[in-house]
Scaffold this motif. Sequence first.
Motif, PDB file in Angstrom:
ATOM      1  N   THR A 150      -5.151  -2.217   7.870  1.00  9.62           N
ATOM      2  CA  THR A 150      -5.594  -3.558   8.259  1.00  9.62           C
ATOM      3  C   THR A 150      -6.937  -3.945   7.652  1.00  9.62           C
ATOM      4  OG1 THR A 150      -6.740  -2.775  10.252  1.00  9.62           O
ATOM      5  CG2 THR A 150      -4.390  -3.326  10.458  1.00  9.62           C
ATOM      6  N   LEU A 151      -7.624  -3.017   7.011  1.00 12.63           N
ATOM      7  CA  LEU A 151      -8.956  -3.308   6.493  1.00 12.63           C
ATOM      8  C   LEU A 151      -8.876  -4.061   5.169  1.00 12.63           C
ATOM      9  CD1 LEU A 151     -10.850   0.013   7.273  1.00 12.63           C
ATOM     10  CD2 LEU A 151     -10.662  -2.054   8.655  1.00 12.63           C
ATOM     11  N   GLU A 152      -9.586  -5.185   5.088  1.00 10.65           N
ATOM     12  CA  GLU A 152      -9.588  -6.007   3.881  1.00 10.65           C
ATOM     13  C   GLU A 152     -11.011  -6.360   3.480  1.00 10.65           C
ATOM     14  OE1 GLU A 152      -7.310  -9.534   4.059  1.00 10.65           O
ATOM     15  OE2 GLU A 152      -5.401  -8.529   4.491  1.00 10.65           O
ATOM     16  N   THR A 153     -11.221  -6.508   2.178  1.00  9.80           N
ATOM     17  CA  THR A 153     -12.493  -7.036   1.692  1.00  9.80           C
ATOM     18  C   THR A 153     -12.453  -8.551   1.801  1.00  9.80           C
ATOM     19  OG1 THR A 153     -11.754  -7.304  -0.599  1.00  9.80           O
ATOM     20  CG2 THR A 153     -12.615  -5.138   0.023  1.00  9.80           C
ATOM     21  N   ASP A 154     -13.583  -9.200   1.534  1.00 11.39           N
ATOM     22  CA  ASP A 154     -13.632 -10.664   1.572  1.00 11.39           C
ATOM     23  C   ASP A 154     -12.678 -11.279   0.547  1.00 11.39           C
ATOM     24  OD1 ASP A 154     -15.527 -10.591   3.571  1.00 11.39           O
ATOM     25  OD2 ASP A 154     -17.234 -10.782   2.212  1.00 11.39           O
ATOM     26  N   ALA A 155     -12.373 -10.518  -0.500  1.00 10.53           N
ATOM     27  CA  ALA A 155     -11.472 -11.016  -1.548  1.00 10.53           C
ATOM     28  C   ALA A 155     -10.002 -10.775  -1.204  1.00 10.53           C
ATOM     29  CB  ALA A 155     -11.807 -10.350  -2.877  1.00 10.53           C
ATOM     30  N   GLY A 156      -9.742 -10.206  -0.018  1.00 11.54           N
ATOM     31  CA  GLY A 156      -8.362  -9.963   0.384  1.00 11.54           C
ATOM     32  C   GLY A 156      -7.774  -8.666  -0.125  1.00 11.54           C
ATOM     33  N   VAL A 157      -8.603  -7.810  -0.715  1.00 13.44           N
ATOM     34  CA  VAL A 157      -8.147  -6.510  -1.218  1.00 13.44           C
ATOM     35  C   VAL A 157      -8.126  -5.511  -0.069  1.00 13.44           C
ATOM     36  CG1 VAL A 157      -8.680  -4.602  -2.797  1.00 13.44           C
ATOM     37  CG2 VAL A 157      -9.047  -6.973  -3.519  1.00 13.44           C
ATOM     38  N   ARG A 158      -7.111  -4.666  -0.033  1.00 12.28           N
ATOM     39  CA  ARG A 158      -7.012  -3.617   0.980  1.00 12.28           C
ATOM     40  C   ARG A 158      -7.302  -2.269   0.318  1.00 12.28           C
ATOM     41  NH1 ARG A 158      -1.901  -5.401   4.839  1.00 12.28           N
ATOM     42  NH2 ARG A 158      -2.782  -7.428   5.444  1.00 12.28           N
ATOM     43  N   PRO A 159      -8.558  -1.852   0.302  1.00 16.52           N
ATOM     44  CA  PRO A 159      -8.960  -0.688  -0.484  1.00 16.52           C
ATOM     45  C   PRO A 159      -8.397   0.644   0.001  1.00 16.52           C
ATOM     46  CG  PRO A 159     -10.776  -1.437   0.889  1.00 16.52           C
ATOM     47  CD  PRO A 159      -9.710  -2.470   0.999  1.00 16.52           C
ATOM     48  N   LEU A 160      -7.993   0.725   1.266  1.00 15.74           N
ATOM     49  CA  LEU A 160      -7.433   1.976   1.772  1.00 15.74           C
ATOM     50  C   LEU A 160      -5.908   2.002   1.681  1.00 15.74           C
ATOM     51  CD1 LEU A 160      -9.720   2.519   4.887  1.00 15.74           C
ATOM     52  CD2 LEU A 160      -9.954   3.470   2.592  1.00 15.74           C
ATOM     53  N   LEU A 161      -5.299   0.837   1.754  1.00 15.36           N
ATOM     54  CA  LEU A 161      -3.836   0.768   1.661  1.00 15.36           C
ATOM     55  C   LEU A 161      -3.356   0.753   0.214  1.00 15.36           C
ATOM     56  CD1 LEU A 161      -1.106   0.439   3.122  1.00 15.36           C
ATOM     57  CD2 LEU A 161      -1.468  -2.035   3.034  1.00 15.36           C
ATOM     58  N   ASP A 162      -4.096   0.065  -0.658  1.00 16.56           N
ATOM     59  CA  ASP A 162      -3.640  -0.113  -2.036  1.00 16.56           C
ATOM     60  C   ASP A 162      -3.373   1.197  -2.788  1.00 16.56           C
ATOM     61  OD1 ASP A 162      -3.604  -2.802  -1.696  1.00 16.56           O
ATOM     62  OD2 ASP A 162      -5.327  -3.253  -2.961  1.00 16.56           O
ATOM     63  N   GLY A 181       9.994  -8.051  -5.016  1.00 22.24           N
ATOM     64  CA  GLY A 181       8.590  -8.234  -4.680  1.00 22.24           C
ATOM     65  C   GLY A 181       7.657  -7.635  -5.710  1.00 22.24           C
ATOM     66  N   LEU A 182       6.535  -8.325  -5.929  1.00 22.86           N
ATOM     67  CA  LEU A 182       5.551  -7.858  -6.903  1.00 22.86           C
ATOM     68  C   LEU A 182       4.199  -7.613  -6.236  1.00 22.86           C
ATOM     69  CD1 LEU A 182       6.137  -9.800 -10.231  1.00 22.86           C
ATOM     70  CD2 LEU A 182       6.171  -7.336  -9.874  1.00 22.86           C
ATOM     71  N   GLY A 183       4.262  -6.980  -5.076  1.00 21.39           N
ATOM     72  CA  GLY A 183       3.035  -6.500  -4.465  1.00 21.39           C
ATOM     73  C   GLY A 183       2.592  -5.238  -5.183  1.00 21.39           C
ATOM     74  N   MET A 184       1.679  -4.503  -4.579  1.00 23.19           N
ATOM     75  CA  MET A 184       1.176  -3.282  -5.199  1.00 23.19           C
ATOM     76  C   MET A 184       2.300  -2.275  -5.456  1.00 23.19           C
ATOM     77  SD  MET A 184      -1.492  -1.736  -6.421  1.00 23.19           S
ATOM     78  CE  MET A 184      -2.882  -2.652  -5.768  1.00 23.19           C
ATOM     79  N   VAL A 185       3.200  -2.136  -4.497  1.00 18.89           N
ATOM     80  CA  VAL A 185       4.326  -1.204  -4.657  1.00 18.89           C
ATOM     81  C   VAL A 185       5.242  -1.667  -5.785  1.00 18.89           C
ATOM     82  CG1 VAL A 185       6.378  -0.226  -3.566  1.00 18.89           C
ATOM     83  CG2 VAL A 185       4.268  -0.443  -2.256  1.00 18.89           C
ATOM     84  N   GLY A 186       5.641  -2.929  -5.742  1.00 16.54           N
ATOM     85  CA  GLY A 186       6.584  -3.452  -6.728  1.00 16.54           C
ATOM     86  C   GLY A 186       6.054  -3.407  -8.143  1.00 16.54           C
ATOM     87  N   ARG A 187       4.778  -3.772  -8.331  1.00 14.61           N
ATOM     88  CA  ARG A 187       4.201  -3.765  -9.681  1.00 14.61           C
ATOM     89  C   ARG A 187       4.213  -2.355 -10.271  1.00 14.61           C
ATOM     90  NH1 ARG A 187       0.357  -7.043  -7.204  1.00 14.61           N
ATOM     91  NH2 ARG A 187      -1.310  -5.502  -7.388  1.00 14.61           N
ATOM     92  N   ASN A 188       3.847  -1.380  -9.464  1.00 16.27           N
ATOM     93  CA  ASN A 188       3.794  -0.010  -9.978  1.00 16.27           C
ATOM     94  C   ASN A 188       5.189   0.570 -10.203  1.00 16.27           C
ATOM     95  OD1 ASN A 188       0.899   1.228 -10.152  1.00 16.27           O
ATOM     96  ND2 ASN A 188       0.878  -0.136  -8.393  1.00 16.27           N
ATOM     97  N   ALA A 189       6.141   0.191  -9.354  1.00 12.79           N
ATOM     98  CA  ALA A 189       7.518   0.619  -9.570  1.00 12.79           C
ATOM     99  C   ALA A 189       8.056   0.044 -10.875  1.00 12.79           C
ATOM    100  CB  ALA A 189       8.391   0.195  -8.393  1.00 12.79           C
ATOM    101  N   ALA A 190       7.760  -1.228 -11.121  1.00 15.89           N
ATOM    102  CA  ALA A 190       8.230  -1.883 -12.345  1.00 15.89           C
ATOM    103  C   ALA A 190       7.638  -1.219 -13.587  1.00 15.89           C
ATOM    104  CB  ALA A 190       7.874  -3.358 -12.311  1.00 15.89           C
ATOM    105  N   ARG A 191       6.354  -0.892 -13.537  1.00 16.37           N
ATOM    106  CA  ARG A 191       5.705  -0.265 -14.689  1.00 16.37           C
ATOM    107  C   ARG A 191       6.338   1.091 -15.012  1.00 16.37           C
ATOM    108  NH1 ARG A 191       0.649  -2.227 -12.034  1.00 16.37           N
ATOM    109  NH2 ARG A 191       0.021  -4.107 -13.168  1.00 16.37           N
ATOM    110  N   VAL A 192       6.613   1.878 -13.973  1.00 21.86           N
ATOM    111  CA  VAL A 192       7.207   3.200 -14.209  1.00 21.86           C
ATOM    112  C   VAL A 192       8.628   3.057 -14.731  1.00 21.86           C
ATOM    113  CG1 VAL A 192       7.982   5.331 -13.101  1.00 21.86           C
ATOM    114  CG2 VAL A 192       5.732   4.403 -12.562  1.00 21.86           C
ATOM    115  N   ALA A 193       9.404   2.138 -14.155  1.00 23.23           N
ATOM    116  CA  ALA A 193      10.784   1.938 -14.616  1.00 23.23           C
ATOM    117  C   ALA A 193      10.807   1.483 -16.074  1.00 23.23           C
ATOM    118  CB  ALA A 193      11.482   0.915 -13.723  1.00 23.23           C
TER     119      ALA A 193
END
Length: 208
Positions: free
Chosen positions: A119-131, A175-187
């Motif tokens: 649930t922790l986010e920076t002011d820019a909306g980044v989730r540094p512990l979840l990402d 979806g192209l969230g953090m999970v989707g983007r990295n899955a796409a790159r590996v594929a």
Amino acid sequence: MDIGVPKEIKDNEYRVGLVPEGVRLLVQAGHRVYVQAGAGEGSAIPDSEYKEAGAMLKDSPRDVYGKSDMIVKVKEPLYKEFNYLHDGIIIFTFLHLAANSAVAAALLRAGAVGIAYETLETDAGVRPLLDPMSEIAGKLSVQVGARYLQKTEGGSGVLLGGAAGTEKGRVVILGLGMVGRNAARVALALGAEVTVINRNMERMREFN
């Protein structure tokens, strides 16, 4: 503040809440850190490194919880850990309470304070512990999926990157969230034919 790091007990969880460098920084800042003996074994970190960093080693999780104002973990407390919770203790970990009412109830009964990494986010909306966890999950998803395509694992025998005379494997990513983007790159790196579906066109343009 007295900070505790218990050993994770969830099945197949090999991470640890703090590495020795984190302990060292906290001790230098004037905090006391209690680490359960063996807490770093799954991450190949021996107790000696925690001791050298300034941690005090404890034999049992009860000792760690009992001494601590804040517990730093990786995963939510499990049922056998509920009795270690006490009034005012802070639990800093991945909690995912929306899917786990028993943990939420245990925290409320004990009067504990739960701070969820996700649930922790920076002011820019980044989730540094979840990402970082989402990045790993995205990359692993394709790696694990490729394994289960093998005939020896009961799969269809498709090779994602194809081979001479055969078609490439086809991968669809929702979806192209953090999970989707990295899955796409590996594929893509494996040579698969990749289709991405996402509602946010700006994110689609960024990814292209």
